[in-house]
Each structure stands twice: as structure tokens, then as C-alpha cells.
Design a protein around this motif. Structure first.
Motif, PDB file in Angstrom:
ATOM      1  N   LEU A  86      -5.870   2.255   3.196  1.00 40.66           N
ATOM      2  CA  LEU A  86      -5.177   2.890   4.318  1.00 40.66           C
ATOM      3  C   LEU A  86      -3.666   2.867   4.107  1.00 40.66           C
ATOM      4  O   LEU A  86      -2.982   3.879   4.326  1.00 40.66           O
ATOM      5  CB  LEU A  86      -5.522   2.177   5.622  1.00 40.66           C
ATOM      6  N   LEU A  87      -3.128   1.736   3.667  1.00 40.85           N
ATOM      7  CA  LEU A  87      -1.687   1.622   3.455  1.00 40.85           C
ATOM      8  C   LEU A  87      -1.208   2.571   2.361  1.00 40.85           C
ATOM      9  O   LEU A  87      -0.147   3.195   2.491  1.00 40.85           O
ATOM     10  CB  LEU A  87      -1.314   0.184   3.098  1.00 40.85           C
ATOM     11  N   ASP A  88      -1.982   2.693   1.289  1.00 46.60           N
ATOM     12  CA  ASP A  88      -1.603   3.633   0.229  1.00 46.60           C
ATOM     13  C   ASP A  88      -1.557   5.062   0.767  1.00 46.60           C
ATOM     14  O   ASP A  88      -0.639   5.826   0.452  1.00 46.60           O
ATOM     15  CB  ASP A  88      -2.599   3.556  -0.932  1.00 46.60           C
ATOM     16  N   ALA A  89      -2.542   5.434   1.572  1.00 48.70           N
ATOM     17  CA  ALA A  89      -2.563   6.779   2.147  1.00 48.70           C
ATOM     18  C   ALA A  89      -1.393   6.982   3.105  1.00 48.70           C
ATOM     19  O   ALA A  89      -0.778   8.054   3.137  1.00 48.70           O
ATOM     20  CB  ALA A  89      -3.892   7.013   2.872  1.00 48.70           C
ATOM     21  N   GLY A 132       4.363  -3.992  13.394  1.00 49.21           N
ATOM     22  CA  GLY A 132       4.467  -4.557  12.058  1.00 49.21           C
ATOM     23  C   GLY A 132       3.150  -4.520  11.303  1.00 49.21           C
ATOM     24  O   GLY A 132       2.077  -4.335  11.879  1.00 49.21           O
ATOM     25  N   ILE A 133       3.242  -4.747  10.007  1.00 48.03           N
ATOM     26  CA  ILE A 133       2.081  -4.615   9.138  1.00 48.03           C
ATOM     27  C   ILE A 133       1.017  -5.676   9.402  1.00 48.03           C
ATOM     28  O   ILE A 133      -0.178  -5.438   9.204  1.00 48.03           O
ATOM     29  CB  ILE A 133       2.529  -4.643   7.652  1.00 48.03           C
ATOM     30  N   ALA A 135      10.109   1.117   9.709  1.00 46.73           N
ATOM     31  CA  ALA A 135       9.053   0.256   9.173  1.00 46.73           C
ATOM     32  C   ALA A 135       8.270   0.964   8.072  1.00 46.73           C
ATOM     33  O   ALA A 135       7.909   0.360   7.049  1.00 46.73           O
ATOM     34  CB  ALA A 135       8.113  -0.182  10.289  1.00 46.73           C
ATOM     35  N   LEU A 136       8.014   2.248   8.266  1.00 44.41           N
ATOM     36  CA  LEU A 136       7.267   3.015   7.274  1.00 44.41           C
ATOM     37  C   LEU A 136       8.046   3.102   5.971  1.00 44.41           C
ATOM     38  O   LEU A 136       7.479   2.936   4.884  1.00 44.41           O
ATOM     39  CB  LEU A 136       6.963   4.407   7.805  1.00 44.41           C
ATOM     40  N   ALA A 178       0.568   4.615  11.628  1.00 41.42           N
ATOM     41  CA  ALA A 178       2.031   4.700  11.595  1.00 41.42           C
ATOM     42  C   ALA A 178       2.630   4.192  12.899  1.00 41.42           C
ATOM     43  O   ALA A 178       3.658   3.501  12.899  1.00 41.42           O
ATOM     44  CB  ALA A 178       2.458   6.148  11.339  1.00 41.42           C
ATOM     45  N   GLU A 179       2.012   4.516  14.027  1.00 40.02           N
ATOM     46  CA  GLU A 179       2.497   4.042  15.330  1.00 40.02           C
ATOM     47  C   GLU A 179       2.414   2.521  15.424  1.00 40.02           C
ATOM     48  O   GLU A 179       3.342   1.868  15.912  1.00 40.02           O
ATOM     49  CB  GLU A 179       1.675   4.684  16.450  1.00 40.02           C
TER      50      GLU A 179
END
Length: 198
Positions: free
Chosen positions: A59-62, A29-30, A105-106, A22-23
Motif C-alpha cells: 500500500l505504501l509503495d502504491a 502519521g504512518i 507527510a506524503l 493519504a488522509e
């Protein structure tokens, strides 16, 4: 680029990976987000994250599911204001607005992956939480005869879309944050006014 939140020593590696992800997302950015990079920041082997996440998509889904749960918790913690629908909805709106500004961003990632064709069941379930909080408040108001609407889901989506729009205007610098909060209040009042006529 932000400095790592700290080297990982022991405990819940999965949570540490999500925090660092998240940080990184917020700061860089992604495109700069990778399991290998997060492992390096935390001081663990590059294979350690694979015990919790198959790949970056996992990881992104979580991360997204975690984000929706955090948003739901923030909205669920709002004081119901002794049944005052306007105050309750306004406070829900402020909670959403503040979450959106703190996690810009999240939140963008959350809504993009919510509608992705390959989204995980975890994301689908978590995404419904915040929506359900607002839906329940509007449903209770309709049962008390305070508002009239044939489609509560549409009304709830309209409310969330308005809040997201206000947060976007503020985050891009077009409006000061204090003015954004006032706009949340007036938008809530206008929505309820429109819904009070059958």
C-alpha cells in the motif's frame, strides 16, 4: 484524527483505499496507517483491501508512486512562459513548493521510500517524472546557450533540494508561506545567475 472521507459504496476500491490512506497519513502519521483501519473507515470488510494490496508495504509503495505522479502532473501543468527560463523555473518551483506544503507527510514518505533498498519498480519509475520535468527545462536552457553546466543532473538535484528546504522551513513555522514563495523566486533567480557564467 480526521473523519473518514466517506463510506465506500461502489466503483474503484483501489483508488478509495489510496485516498483514505493519504488522509490518514497526513492526519495521524504512518504508525496509525493500516489496511484494516482504512477498510473500517470505508465500511468494507477487512479482507477487501487484500484484493489490491498484499500488505501495508505494498500500500505504501502504491501511495508513494501515486504521490510522485501527482507531483509530476502539477509540474507538467506549469505554463512554459513562452520560453522565459526564469519564469518557467520559478513557476515550477512554486508548483513544487505548494505541493510540498499541501502534502507534507506524503512527500516525506515519498523521499524516504524512493531510496529504500526494497523499493518497487513502480516507485522508481514514478519518482523520475518530476525530476525529468525540471531536467528538461534546464536542458533546453543550456541548448539555447542561456546557462552553462557540465552536470545537468547535479544542477537539477540542487534545485529540488533547495525547494524542499524552503518548504520544510515554511512547514515548521519558521517562515510565513508568502515569504517562502518569495524565497522560491529569489532562489531561482540566483541559480540562473550562477549558471550564466561558463
Amino acid at each position: 484524527m480526521t473523519k473518514p472521507s466517506g463510506r465506500y459504496h461502489h466503483g474503484d476500491l483501489r483508488s478509495a483505499l489510496l485516498v483514505r490512506a493519504a488522509e490518514t497519513l497526513q492526519a495521524d502519521g504512518i504508525a496509525k496507517l493500516s489496511l484494516r483501519g482504512i477498510a473500517r473507515d470505508l465500511g468494507v470488510s477487512h479482507t477487501a483491501p487484500s484484493k489490491h494490496f498484499r500488505d501495508k508495504e505494498d500500500l505504501l509503495d502504491a501511495l508513494v508512486a501515486d504521490g510522485f505522479r501527482s507531483l509530476t502532473n502539477a509540474m507538467s501543468a506549469v505554463d512554459p512562459s513562452d520560453g522565459d527560463t526564469h519564469k518557467h523555473l520559478r513557476n515550477l518551483g512554486i508548483a513544487y513548493f505548494e505541493f510540498a506544503l499541501e502534502n507534507e507527510a506524503l512527500l516525506t514518505l515519498m523521499f524516504s521510500r524512493k531510496h529504500a533498498p526494497n523499493r518497487s519498480p513502480e516507485v522508481i519509475e514514478a519518482a523520475g517524472g518530476a525530476f525529468a520535468v525540471a531536467l528538461d527545462v534546464l536542458s533546453a536552457a543550456r541548448e539555447r546557450g542561456e546557462i552553462f553546466t557540465d552536470d545537468l543532473r547535479h544542477t537539477t538535484y540542487q534545485s529540488i533540494a533547495t525547494l524542499q528546504g524552503i518548504a520544510t522551513i515554511v512547514s515548521t513555522g519558521l517562515l510565513p508561506q508568502a515569504e517562502g514563495r518569495k524565497l522560491v523566486t529569489s532562489s531561482t533567480r540566483n541559480l540562473l545567475r550562477a549558471l550564466r557564467s561558463p
